[in-house]
Structure formats: structure tokens, C-alpha cells
Write a protein that holds these residues in place. Structure first.
Motif, PDB file in Angstrom:
ATOM      1  N   ILE B 254       0.846  -1.193   0.000  1.00  0.00           N
ATOM      2  CA  ILE B 254       0.000   0.000   0.000  1.00  0.00           C
ATOM      3  C   ILE B 254       0.882   1.243   0.000  1.00  0.00           C
ATOM      4  O   ILE B 254       1.765   1.381   0.845  1.00  0.00           O
ATOM      5  CB  ILE B 254      -0.929   0.025   1.230  1.00  0.00           C
ATOM      6  CG1 ILE B 254      -1.627  -1.330   1.395  1.00  0.00           C
ATOM      7  CG2 ILE B 254      -1.952   1.143   1.102  1.00  0.00           C
ATOM      8  CD1 ILE B 254      -2.489  -1.433   2.648  1.00  0.00           C
ATOM      9  N   GLY B 255       0.653   2.090  -0.988  1.00  0.00           N
ATOM     10  CA  GLY B 255       1.352   3.357  -1.063  1.00  0.00           C
ATOM     11  C   GLY B 255       0.411   4.489  -0.701  1.00  0.00           C
ATOM     12  O   GLY B 255      -0.740   4.274  -0.323  1.00  0.00           O
ATOM     13  N   THR B 256       0.897   5.704  -0.841  1.00  0.00           N
ATOM     14  CA  THR B 256       0.026   6.841  -0.557  1.00  0.00           C
ATOM     15  C   THR B 256      -1.052   7.004  -1.627  1.00  0.00           C
ATOM     16  O   THR B 256      -2.106   7.566  -1.373  1.00  0.00           O
ATOM     17  CB  THR B 256       0.852   8.140  -0.464  1.00  0.00           C
ATOM     18  OG1 THR B 256       1.730   8.202  -1.598  1.00  0.00           O
ATOM     19  CG2 THR B 256       1.698   8.161   0.802  1.00  0.00           C
ATOM     20  N   LYS B 257      -0.789   6.474  -2.837  1.00  0.00           N
ATOM     21  CA  LYS B 257      -1.744   6.674  -3.932  1.00  0.00           C
ATOM     22  C   LYS B 257      -2.248   5.395  -4.585  1.00  0.00           C
ATOM     23  O   LYS B 257      -3.059   5.460  -5.517  1.00  0.00           O
ATOM     24  CB  LYS B 257      -1.095   7.527  -5.028  1.00  0.00           C
ATOM     25  CG  LYS B 257      -0.697   8.919  -4.589  1.00  0.00           C
ATOM     26  CD  LYS B 257      -0.075   9.672  -5.749  1.00  0.00           C
ATOM     27  CE  LYS B 257       0.517  11.005  -5.331  1.00  0.00           C
ATOM     28  NZ  LYS B 257       1.218  11.648  -6.458  1.00  0.00           N
ATOM     29  N   GLY B 258      -1.725   4.264  -4.167  1.00  0.00           N
ATOM     30  CA  GLY B 258      -2.138   3.036  -4.837  1.00  0.00           C
ATOM     31  C   GLY B 258      -1.979   1.812  -3.958  1.00  0.00           C
ATOM     32  O   GLY B 258      -1.314   1.856  -2.919  1.00  0.00           O
ATOM     33  N   THR B 259      -2.605   0.727  -4.414  1.00  0.00           N
ATOM     34  CA  THR B 259      -2.542  -0.539  -3.690  1.00  0.00           C
ATOM     35  C   THR B 259      -2.300  -1.673  -4.675  1.00  0.00           C
ATOM     36  O   THR B 259      -2.921  -1.720  -5.738  1.00  0.00           O
ATOM     37  CB  THR B 259      -3.867  -0.799  -2.926  1.00  0.00           C
ATOM     38  OG1 THR B 259      -4.133   0.302  -2.054  1.00  0.00           O
ATOM     39  CG2 THR B 259      -3.790  -2.072  -2.106  1.00  0.00           C
ATOM     40  N   ALA B 279      -4.854  -0.866  -7.734  1.00  0.00           N
ATOM     41  CA  ALA B 279      -5.789   0.243  -7.605  1.00  0.00           C
ATOM     42  C   ALA B 279      -4.959   1.497  -7.445  1.00  0.00           C
ATOM     43  O   ALA B 279      -3.910   1.479  -6.802  1.00  0.00           O
ATOM     44  CB  ALA B 279      -6.698   0.045  -6.393  1.00  0.00           C
ATOM     45  N   SER B 280      -5.399   2.561  -8.079  1.00  0.00           N
ATOM     46  CA  SER B 280      -4.667   3.821  -8.012  1.00  0.00           C
ATOM     47  C   SER B 280      -5.668   4.957  -7.868  1.00  0.00           C
ATOM     48  O   SER B 280      -6.644   5.030  -8.614  1.00  0.00           O
ATOM     49  CB  SER B 280      -3.841   3.984  -9.293  1.00  0.00           C
ATOM     50  OG  SER B 280      -3.150   5.216  -9.272  1.00  0.00           O
ATOM     51  N   LYS B 281      -5.431   5.790  -6.884  1.00  0.00           N
ATOM     52  CA  LYS B 281      -6.272   6.972  -6.659  1.00  0.00           C
ATOM     53  C   LYS B 281      -7.750   6.609  -6.540  1.00  0.00           C
ATOM     54  O   LYS B 281      -8.628   7.310  -7.052  1.00  0.00           O
ATOM     55  CB  LYS B 281      -6.053   7.991  -7.778  1.00  0.00           C
ATOM     56  CG  LYS B 281      -4.596   8.457  -7.857  1.00  0.00           C
ATOM     57  CD  LYS B 281      -4.330   9.355  -9.041  1.00  0.00           C
ATOM     58  CE  LYS B 281      -2.842   9.604  -9.222  1.00  0.00           C
ATOM     59  NZ  LYS B 281      -2.505  10.284 -10.492  1.00  0.00           N
ATOM     60  N   SER B 282      -8.027   5.507  -5.867  1.00  0.00           N
ATOM     61  CA  SER B 282      -9.413   5.113  -5.647  1.00  0.00           C
ATOM     62  C   SER B 282     -10.016   5.939  -4.528  1.00  0.00           C
ATOM     63  O   SER B 282      -9.341   6.273  -3.551  1.00  0.00           O
ATOM     64  CB  SER B 282      -9.494   3.627  -5.260  1.00  0.00           C
ATOM     65  OG  SER B 282      -9.198   2.813  -6.361  1.00  0.00           O
ATOM     66  N   PRO B 295     -10.460  -1.464  -8.402  1.00  0.00           N
ATOM     67  CA  PRO B 295      -9.166  -2.037  -8.784  1.00  0.00           C
ATOM     68  C   PRO B 295      -9.249  -2.715 -10.151  1.00  0.00           C
ATOM     69  O   PRO B 295     -10.311  -3.172 -10.576  1.00  0.00           O
ATOM     70  CB  PRO B 295      -8.905  -3.078  -7.687  1.00  0.00           C
ATOM     71  CG  PRO B 295      -9.726  -2.620  -6.522  1.00  0.00           C
ATOM     72  CD  PRO B 295     -10.954  -2.011  -7.127  1.00  0.00           C
TER      73      PRO B 295
END
Lengths: 358, 358
Positions: B254-259, B279-282, B295
Motif C-alpha cells: 500500500i502506497g500513498t496513492k495506490g494498492t 488500484a490507483s487513486k481510488s 481495482p
């Protein structure tokens, strides 16, 4: 519907989440939007007209007036956590049944005061955890309760994070010590904990240990933390909750014979068609270059979104009480257990990540 | 292929995993099955004939003879962990390049002895972690390295469990203190740790803390355990490894903007078509009743299974060395880091789940 009682809801405050809740009430034939109260009459009026309240709905400039209205059967309380005890106790004293947002209190002592008021006034209380009311949750429970396909539960792992923007991290009530002092633990961690307890048939863990690496803001409110839980029978669990990481909501439950996965357990990706993945008795093929069988995707359709399922179940219980039944103790019992675990995580963080016995 | 060197492999022992490895060699044009040695000549003969060794392959009744054969370029060492140090050091001294099964040693001191022998003899060493060679892994790395789509890495969570049957839990070398003394930590936990380090660009954590609830057998070998890891920059990770739970192999980053999610990171469900989810920017839709965007499933096709990708890369490196290059230090460096973390988890379990600084 003739034999069912129509439950008249009053809403305390105009929180964002109250919009979703109001829509849910409009979807349930046994419930009706009867009143809304805000400290600002203007806000209450705007809320009622924006959220499809019927023309004859009551609009009040205070929470007290909602509680004083003798025709309000039940209240929905999406106020900041620090106000839960005061308003839920008052609501119970006014014989209003209570749908209380999570976390139910700043600590279990506050919730116990609420529970005492509910018990002595014979009112139903249920917390606002919607996902447990989704029919998908029942289908998942069926799988993880199956001794042949899933076996004995060995571990559960949950994650709920979302990345609050600068405004959220500075101004949201969930980062304010005097409003929602439990921060990410009370908000996101509530769901993680409930997911774990749900999988463990609501058996409390023996020990709760916060994981090193918790992040707190300057006011001491938790922005990100994790925890490890263990039970007397050897089951273990972990969770991670955060306001600082991308939206993620996972539950993984592993038994001796099966595994359950889903990545949207709190808010399904879509309201009407929900999925989960299960694997049972999986192994490898002969040269260990693939799985046999591979996990399978399960689909659960629902006529009503989970928030409406919650309203329907709560209204059913209130209707039964009106006909003479006693309040259902299952719901406050699992609320209290969830809060107990949160309290233990908070204590463990304060104690330098030492184990806390429950 | 004319310009490439054909690498002649010798295999030490007839472990189950050596069958998969032998097949991989047959798939790589730059590698050939040249020799196998076992303490039993009969077993070696049976292994060679069952695993498509060429008719002129050498079959030896000892490991020493494989090492003495001047035409063996490289050895594959799938022996029990307690034998790694002895045979890997001997192999290096005989100038054989080494593909060493994991865990690379019973502890990092053993691996350091192996590394010293490899360095002083100019031979390549690589551990047998296959999944890092899958092209899917490169595709996933591209995603989690993307500052725009994934952001900064905040947490990683891995699980590898499989349910050993009664025979496994009684007789497998992985539950014997004198053979594979690290048990589930060295076997399954190796992959969990590698997955975490891989996501963290092989930056070692600052602190490693085993999670309460580790299960050891009567001989003190770990059958199930978990760990929490934390880095100086605030990243955190957890893993759970077990011989007592259903087959599960998850990595969630898990990043700050995506998983990033996948549930088959070590052995893909299928050899040729592998998946992962990103998933990005969800976020949520307006009433928080669904996700936007949801995602997406990524598909990565591969001509060669991951074990053959590993053989191809190892053979390429050996071929380069034959042409004058130096051994690639990246591979032993990440092996050593993985072992360091395992050692720390073991120490933490022994110390009553206290944090271990790295």
C-alpha cells in the motif's frame, strides 16, 4: 406491510454520513424519515430538503427537540464520538431506540453508561457498522463456518486505510482529540477489529498488542497503527488501519482447510453485486508449478444496499419491541467487544507496544 | 545461441524440488542437465532417468564427485539447510557457481562463510527464490515504483501458509531441528520476508518484532509465526507464515496513492498466465456506496515459467563470468538481507517477542 410497524427516525445532526443513512431509510418500507435536528435550523432545513424528507417531516434547530418529539421512535446518532455518551444516554432516557455511529464511545466506560441507559429504558441499540448486514457477509460466514471446506480458523488479517488529504489531516473531526480522540483507530480500526471479531465468532482475544510504528499527530490522535491479537486456542490476527495510505479494505481469513479473501469488505466496490474469493483444500500440481484447485470467485447480489439492510434489521427489532419483545442483546454485545479491543490497542500504544490482556 | 555459453549444471541430491528445477533447465537453451549426485547411486540413476537428463549425463553416488567433475559449471543445492554451509563452501572452492535453495543458511553467519568462499573463488551465488524472476514481478515493481500511480510505500503485508499433513508435521525435514531448524520461518517466512524487502527496494527495516502467538514443535522448530517490521521513514510491514493453515500466499503493498494485491505471489495459480490487481487513486462515489475507480486486474503472460526464468538469468550471469565479468553482487546481497531478517525474527521469538534492532 400492513402487519409491520412503521419506524419513525429522527436524525441528530447533519453529518455527511447522515445523507447515506437518510437515503437508506427511504429504501426501507418499514422505516420513514420523520425528523432531523441540528444546532442550526437552517442547516436542518437544507438537509431535509436535500435528502428527500417527506413534506411533513419535522425540522428542528436542536437535538433536544428531536428527543422531545413523542412521535420519534428511533434516532440515528452520527455525532462526533465525544458527544455519543451525552446524546445516546439522553435519547435512551426519552425511550428512543438508537442507531449509534462508530466508534460507539471514546472508551468502553462511556459505552457502558450508554448501555445502562438503554437497558433501564428498554430501548434497542445497534452501532452503524453496515457491512455486517450485507448478504455477502452471511455467505462468507457460511463458508468460514464450514468445518469441511474451511476447517478451523487459524488467522485473520484486516486492513482499512484511506489517504486523508491535507484538509482532512488538519481539520476533520477524526483528527481532533476533543471530537474523535481515537482517530484512525476509532474510525478505520473499528472496522478492522469488527472484521476480526466477526471471523472469530465474536470471541474476544486473550491478548492485544499494538505493532511498533504507530503514527500520532501533534495532538496525540492516532493517524495510523496496527495490532496483533491472539486467542487461547492459538488463533492469531493482525490489523492495520491508517489515514495515511491509499484506500484499502481487506479481510483474509485462513482456516486449516480454506481461505477467504476480499478487498472491499467495508464498502463493496458496487452496491448491488458483491464478490468474494474462496479457496478450499488447495494444493499444488505435481511439479509445484500451479494450484489445484485455484480460488473461486463468489458473487452475491442484493436488492438493498448494506446500509438499507441495516436500517431494515434495526427497524424490525424496534417493531418487535413495540409488539412486546425485548431488545436484541447481540448488537450491543458486539459493539462493546469491538470497543474493548480498540481500548486495549490504545493502551498498548501508550505502554510502548506491550501486550494488553483482555 | 552461438555466441552464448552453455552452462552445465550438476545437482546435489534428489530432493523433490530438484525435479522442478531439472525441468526448468531443460527449458533454457543456455543451460543443460549435466550431472546429478546422491549419496545413493541408485537414487541418482533413477532421478536422472525420471527427469529427462541427456543420455551422456553424469550420475554420481556422492556429492563430492559432482564437485570434482571439471566440466560442471554450476551446482544446484537443494540439500537440507543444515548442509548448505558445508556443501556450498566446498562447491565454491571447486570454482562451481551456486544456485542455493532457501533459506540460504541456518543463520547469517553460515551464509557469510558461504559468501566469503564465493568471493574468494570468483563464483556467482544466487538463492532459489523463483518468483522474483517472473515477469509479473517486474510489472508489479513498475507499478509500486510509480510516484504518480502508487506514491510512497507505506505498508506491506505478506502471508505464506500451507497445511502440512500429519506425516509432514512429523517427518518432513522442515520440522527437524538438525535439518531445517528454522522451520516455517525459514521455509514460508523466507518468501514473506523477501516479498516485503522486494517491495521496500531491499532497504532493511530498523526494527523487527515477532508477533505473540508463535507455535513451535516439541523440538523447538517454528511451525507458525508472524512478525512486524518497521523502517526509519515510517514504513511498516507484517508477515504471517505457517505450516498449520490452508495454502495462502498473499502480498499487499500500500502506497500513498495506490494498492497492489495478489494472492499467488510465490507460485502463480497458472504457469503461463499470471495476474495481479492494482488500484490507483481510488475513492468513493458521492454517497459512499461504491468505489471509483475500482481495482483493475493486470495479466502478464510468460513464455517460460518462473523457475526457468531464474535458470536463464543465473546461466546468463555465469556465462558473463566465463567471458570475464565479475559475479553479480545483487543476488547474494538480497539473500543475506532476507536471512538477516529471519534471524531477527527468531531472536525476537526467543526474547519473548521483544523488538530486535537491525
Amino acid at each position: 406491510m400492513a402487519s409491520e410497524t412503521l419506524i419513525r427516525f429522527g436524525i441528530l445532526g447533519c453529518a455527511e454520513i447522515a445523507r447515506k443513512f437518510s437515503r437508506a431509510i427511504t429504501m426501507v418500507p418499514t422505516a420513514t424519515l420523520y425528523a432531523v435536528g441540528s444546532r442550526s435550523l437552517e442547516k436542518a432545513k437544507a438537509f431535509a430538503s436535500a435528502n428527500n424528507f417527506p413534506p411533513n417531516a419535522k425540522v428542528y434547530g436542536s437535538y433536544e427537540e428531536v428527543l422531545e418529539d413523542p412521535d420519534v421512535d428511533a434516532v440515528y446518532v452520527p455525532l462526533p464520538t465525544s458527544l455519543h455518551k451525552k446524546w445516546a444516554v439522553l435519547a435512551a432516557q426519552k425511550k428512543k431506540h438508537i442507531l449509534l455511529e462508530k466508534p460507539v464511545g471514546l472508551n468502553v466506560a462511556e459505552f457502558d453508561a450508554i448501555l445502562e441507559a438503554c437497558e433501564s429504558n428498554g430501548v434497542q441499540i445497534m452501532d452503524g457498522t453496515m457491512w455486517v448486514h450485507h448478504p455477502r457477509t452471511a455467505a462468507m460466514k457460511e463458508f468460514i463456518s464450514d468445518a469441511d471446506r474451511f476447517g478451523q480458523l487459524k488467522s485473520v488479517h484486516t486492513i482499512f486505510s484511506f489517504a486523508g488529504d491535507d484538509d482532512f489531516l488538519k481539520n476533520d473531526i477524526r483528527v481532533k482529540p476533543d471530537l474523535d480522540g481515537l482517530g484512525a483507530l476509532g474510525d478505520a480500526g473499528w472496522y478492522c477489529t469488527r472484521g476480526i471479531l466477526w471471523a472469530a465468532n465474536y470471541e474476544l482475544p486473550k491478548t492485544v498488542t499494538a505493532l511498533p510504528g504507530a503514527v500520532l499527530n501533534e495532538a496525540g490522535v492516532i493517524l495510523s497503527c496496527g495490532s496483533s491479537l491472539q486467542w487461547a486456542d492459538g488463533k492469531v490476527a493482525t490489523f492495520q488501519c491508517s489515514f495515511l495510505s491509499h484506500l484499502t479494505m481487506d479481510i483474509t481469513a485462513i482456516g486449516t482447510k480454506g481461505t477467504l479473501h476480499l478487498n472491499d469488505f467495508i464498502i463493496p466496490f458496487q452496491a448491488k453485486e458483491a464478490h468474494f474469493s474462496l479457496a478450499s483444500k488447495s494444493g499444488f500440481n505435481e511439479l509445484v508449478t500451479g494450484w489445484e484447485p485455484t480460488p473461486s470467485k463468489q458473487i452475491v447480489m442484493t436488492d438493498l444496499p448494506q446500509e438499507a439492510q441495516m436500517v431494515r434489521e434495526f427497524s424490525r427489532l424496534v417493531g418487535e419491541i413495540k409488539k412486546g419483545s425485548k431488545p436484541e442483546t447481540k448488537w450491543p454485545t458486539i459493539s462493546r467487544k469491538t470497543q474493548l479491543v480498540l481500548d486495549a490497542v490504545k493502551v498498548s500504544i501508550k505502554n510502548g507496544f506491550q501486550p494488553v490482556e483482555l
